[in-house]
Design a protein around this motif. Structure first.
Motif, PDB file in Angstrom:
ATOM      1  N   GLN A 282       0.827  -1.215   0.000  1.00 39.01           N
ATOM      2  CA  GLN A 282       0.000   0.000   0.000  1.00 39.01           C
ATOM      3  C   GLN A 282       0.862   1.267   0.000  1.00 39.01           C
ATOM      4  N   LEU A 283       1.924   1.265   0.801  1.00 44.03           N
ATOM      5  CA  LEU A 283       2.821   2.418   0.864  1.00 44.03           C
ATOM      6  C   LEU A 283       3.483   2.656  -0.488  1.00 44.03           C
ATOM      7  N   ASP A 284       3.918   1.593  -1.138  1.00 38.44           N
ATOM      8  CA  ASP A 284       4.549   1.709  -2.452  1.00 38.44           C
ATOM      9  C   ASP A 284       3.577   2.272  -3.486  1.00 38.44           C
ATOM     10  N   SER A 285       2.331   1.848  -3.431  1.00 42.92           N
ATOM     11  CA  SER A 285       1.343   2.378  -4.380  1.00 42.92           C
ATOM     12  C   SER A 285       1.069   3.853  -4.135  1.00 42.92           C
ATOM     13  N   PHE A 286       1.059   4.268  -2.867  1.00 47.07           N
ATOM     14  CA  PHE A 286       0.898   5.694  -2.587  1.00 47.07           C
ATOM     15  C   PHE A 286       2.074   6.474  -3.165  1.00 47.07           C
ATOM     16  N   ALA A 287       3.286   5.963  -2.953  1.00 49.04           N
ATOM     17  CA  ALA A 287       4.484   6.620  -3.489  1.00 49.04           C
ATOM     18  C   ALA A 287       4.427   6.668  -5.014  1.00 49.04           C
ATOM     19  N   ASP A 288       4.006   5.578  -5.640  1.00 49.83           N
ATOM     20  CA  ASP A 288       3.877   5.551  -7.098  1.00 49.83           C
ATOM     21  C   ASP A 288       2.848   6.565  -7.575  1.00 49.83           C
ATOM     22  N   PHE A 289       1.739   6.679  -6.868  1.00 52.84           N
ATOM     23  CA  PHE A 289       0.706   7.648  -7.259  1.00 52.84           C
ATOM     24  C   PHE A 289       1.264   9.068  -7.214  1.00 52.84           C
ATOM     25  N   LEU A 290       1.979   9.373  -6.152  1.00 52.83           N
ATOM     26  CA  LEU A 290       2.552  10.712  -6.020  1.00 52.83           C
ATOM     27  C   LEU A 290       3.625  10.950  -7.077  1.00 52.83           C
ATOM     28  N   SER A 291       4.618  10.070  -7.140  1.00 57.87           N
ATOM     29  CA  SER A 291       5.792  10.299  -7.982  1.00 57.87           C
ATOM     30  C   SER A 291       5.547  10.054  -9.470  1.00 57.87           C
ATOM     31  N   PHE A 292       4.701   9.094  -9.807  1.00 55.68           N
ATOM     32  CA  PHE A 292       4.556   8.702 -11.203  1.00 55.68           C
ATOM     33  C   PHE A 292       3.225   9.085 -11.835  1.00 55.68           C
ATOM     34  N   VAL A 293       2.319   9.630 -11.043  1.00 55.23           N
ATOM     35  CA  VAL A 293       1.043  10.091 -11.595  1.00 55.23           C
ATOM     36  C   VAL A 293       0.902  11.594 -11.348  1.00 55.23           C
TER      37      VAL A 293
ATOM     38  N   LEU B 190      -3.300   1.632 -10.136  1.00 51.54           N
ATOM     39  CA  LEU B 190      -2.643   1.253  -8.876  1.00 51.54           C
ATOM     40  C   LEU B 190      -3.591   0.492  -7.956  1.00 51.54           C
ATOM     41  N   ILE B 191      -4.852   0.891  -7.916  1.00 53.50           N
ATOM     42  CA  ILE B 191      -5.831   0.164  -7.100  1.00 53.50           C
ATOM     43  C   ILE B 191      -5.992  -1.253  -7.627  1.00 53.50           C
ATOM     44  N   GLN B 192      -6.130  -1.399  -8.953  1.00 56.10           N
ATOM     45  CA  GLN B 192      -6.285  -2.730  -9.542  1.00 56.10           C
ATOM     46  C   GLN B 192      -5.043  -3.577  -9.290  1.00 56.10           C
ATOM     47  N   PHE B 193      -3.869  -2.961  -9.385  1.00 54.76           N
ATOM     48  CA  PHE B 193      -2.626  -3.678  -9.110  1.00 54.76           C
ATOM     49  C   PHE B 193      -2.619  -4.195  -7.674  1.00 54.76           C
ATOM     50  N   ASN B 194      -3.025  -3.353  -6.717  1.00 55.48           N
ATOM     51  CA  ASN B 194      -3.051  -3.771  -5.316  1.00 55.48           C
ATOM     52  C   ASN B 194      -4.054  -4.890  -5.070  1.00 55.48           C
ATOM     53  N   ILE B 195      -5.188  -4.826  -5.722  1.00 53.88           N
ATOM     54  CA  ILE B 195      -6.191  -5.883  -5.564  1.00 53.88           C
ATOM     55  C   ILE B 195      -5.635  -7.220  -6.042  1.00 53.88           C
ATOM     56  N   ASN B 196      -4.862  -7.184  -7.138  1.00 55.48           N
ATOM     57  CA  ASN B 196      -4.331  -8.415  -7.722  1.00 55.48           C
ATOM     58  C   ASN B 196      -2.991  -8.845  -7.134  1.00 55.48           C
ATOM     59  N   ALA B 197      -2.347  -7.980  -6.343  1.00 55.40           N
ATOM     60  CA  ALA B 197      -1.002  -8.266  -5.834  1.00 55.40           C
ATOM     61  C   ALA B 197      -1.046  -9.293  -4.714  1.00 55.40           C
ATOM     62  N   GLU B 198      -0.044 -10.129  -4.723  1.00 53.82           N
ATOM     63  CA  GLU B 198       0.160 -11.065  -3.615  1.00 53.82           C
ATOM     64  C   GLU B 198       1.523 -10.772  -3.025  1.00 53.82           C
ATOM     65  N   GLU B 199       1.610 -10.789  -1.713  1.00 51.57           N
ATOM     66  CA  GLU B 199       2.870 -10.502  -1.032  1.00 51.57           C
ATOM     67  C   GLU B 199       3.964 -11.442  -1.531  1.00 51.57           C
ATOM     68  N   GLY B 200       5.090 -10.839  -1.924  1.00 50.85           N
ATOM     69  CA  GLY B 200       6.259 -11.627  -2.282  1.00 50.85           C
ATOM     70  C   GLY B 200       6.260 -12.209  -3.678  1.00 50.85           C
ATOM     71  N   THR B 201       5.239 -11.969  -4.500  1.00 48.58           N
ATOM     72  CA  THR B 201       5.217 -12.535  -5.841  1.00 48.58           C
ATOM     73  C   THR B 201       5.470 -11.447  -6.873  1.00 48.58           C
ATOM     74  N   VAL B 202       6.093 -11.854  -7.972  1.00 50.98           N
ATOM     75  CA  VAL B 202       6.348 -10.949  -9.083  1.00 50.98           C
ATOM     76  C   VAL B 202       5.913 -11.657 -10.353  1.00 50.98           C
ATOM     77  N   GLU B 203       5.004 -11.047 -11.071  1.00 52.87           N
ATOM     78  CA  GLU B 203       4.534 -11.610 -12.325  1.00 52.87           C
ATOM     79  C   GLU B 203       5.579 -11.387 -13.418  1.00 52.87           C
ATOM     80  N   LYS B 204       5.518 -12.205 -14.468  1.00 46.47           N
ATOM     81  CA  LYS B 204       6.453 -12.081 -15.579  1.00 46.47           C
ATOM     82  C   LYS B 204       6.125 -10.853 -16.435  1.00 46.47           C
ATOM     83  N   TYR B 205       4.843 -10.509 -16.525  1.00 50.06           N
ATOM     84  CA  TYR B 205       4.389  -9.381 -17.329  1.00 50.06           C
ATOM     85  C   TYR B 205       3.438  -8.514 -16.522  1.00 50.06           C
ATOM     86  N   PHE B 206       3.474  -7.225 -16.782  1.00 48.58           N
ATOM     87  CA  PHE B 206       2.432  -6.313 -16.309  1.00 48.58           C
ATOM     88  C   PHE B 206       1.326  -6.331 -17.352  1.00 48.58           C
TER      89      PHE B 206
END
Length: 184
Positions: free
Chosen positions: A70-81, A119-135
């Protein structure tokens, strides 16, 4: 110092780097409001660098947790949006007036809502510790880079505000598209 490497801790090293990203984004907003675009861009890029560091550290040391996501998504919203949209609005759209200024405001709001939705959709789909091959859809950091390029083309008089608005609309759409972007 061992507490900096615990995933259950809200104050771990990855989250500390995320907070530096947030601080850099806030400083970028301040400098944009002062029409000091060069310094603002430096802070925006510093924020981007710390975004890369926080992700790599979180994965390497298994520090990913719900708070960090959640903190990372807030930072992304501020810095990248918000920061790139505010920069473009101040630097490119500020000379506009009337209906064209309203149009640029609507396009800017569209981009902000698109970035937030992504970012909201990303957080809904995110699982702790996992990284998908594609966005699925363009990630917000890549969207910010594309907006920086649109800004630069206008800053060097290669394009005008209408082309920047078109680019902003397209990039905003791409944020929530089905386009596959490889994860670095």
């Amino acid at each position: 110092m061992k507490f900096l490497y615990r995933a259950d801790n809200h104050f771990n090293l990855a989250n500390l780097f995320t907070m530096v990203n947030i601080a850099s984004g806030l400083l970028a907003v301040y400098f944009i409001s002062q029409n000091n675009f060069f310094t603002a861009i430096i802070f925006a890029w510093i924020g981007g660098a710390f975004d890369i560091f926080d992700g790599k550290i979180a994965r390497k040391y298994a520090l990913s947790n719900e708070f960090g996501i959640q903190l990372d998504s807030f930072a992304d919203f501020l810095s990248f949006v918000l920061v790139p949209v505010f920069l473009i609005f101040q630097a490119v759209y500020s000379g506009l007036d009337g209906a064209v200024l309203l149009l640029s405001g609507a396009v800017s709001i569209y981009y902000v809502v698109s970035g937030l939705r992504r970012l909201i959709q990303f957080n809904i789909n995110a699982e702790e510790g996992t990284v998908e091959k594609y966005f699925t859809g363009v990630p917000t950091p890549l969207g910010a880079i594309l907006l920086w390029l649109a800004y630069l083309t206008a800053a060097y008089d290669l394009t005008n505000a209408y082309i920047v608005m078109g680019a902003m609309l397209l990039i905003g759409w791409l944020l929530n598209s089905k386009v596959k972007v490889p994860h670095p």
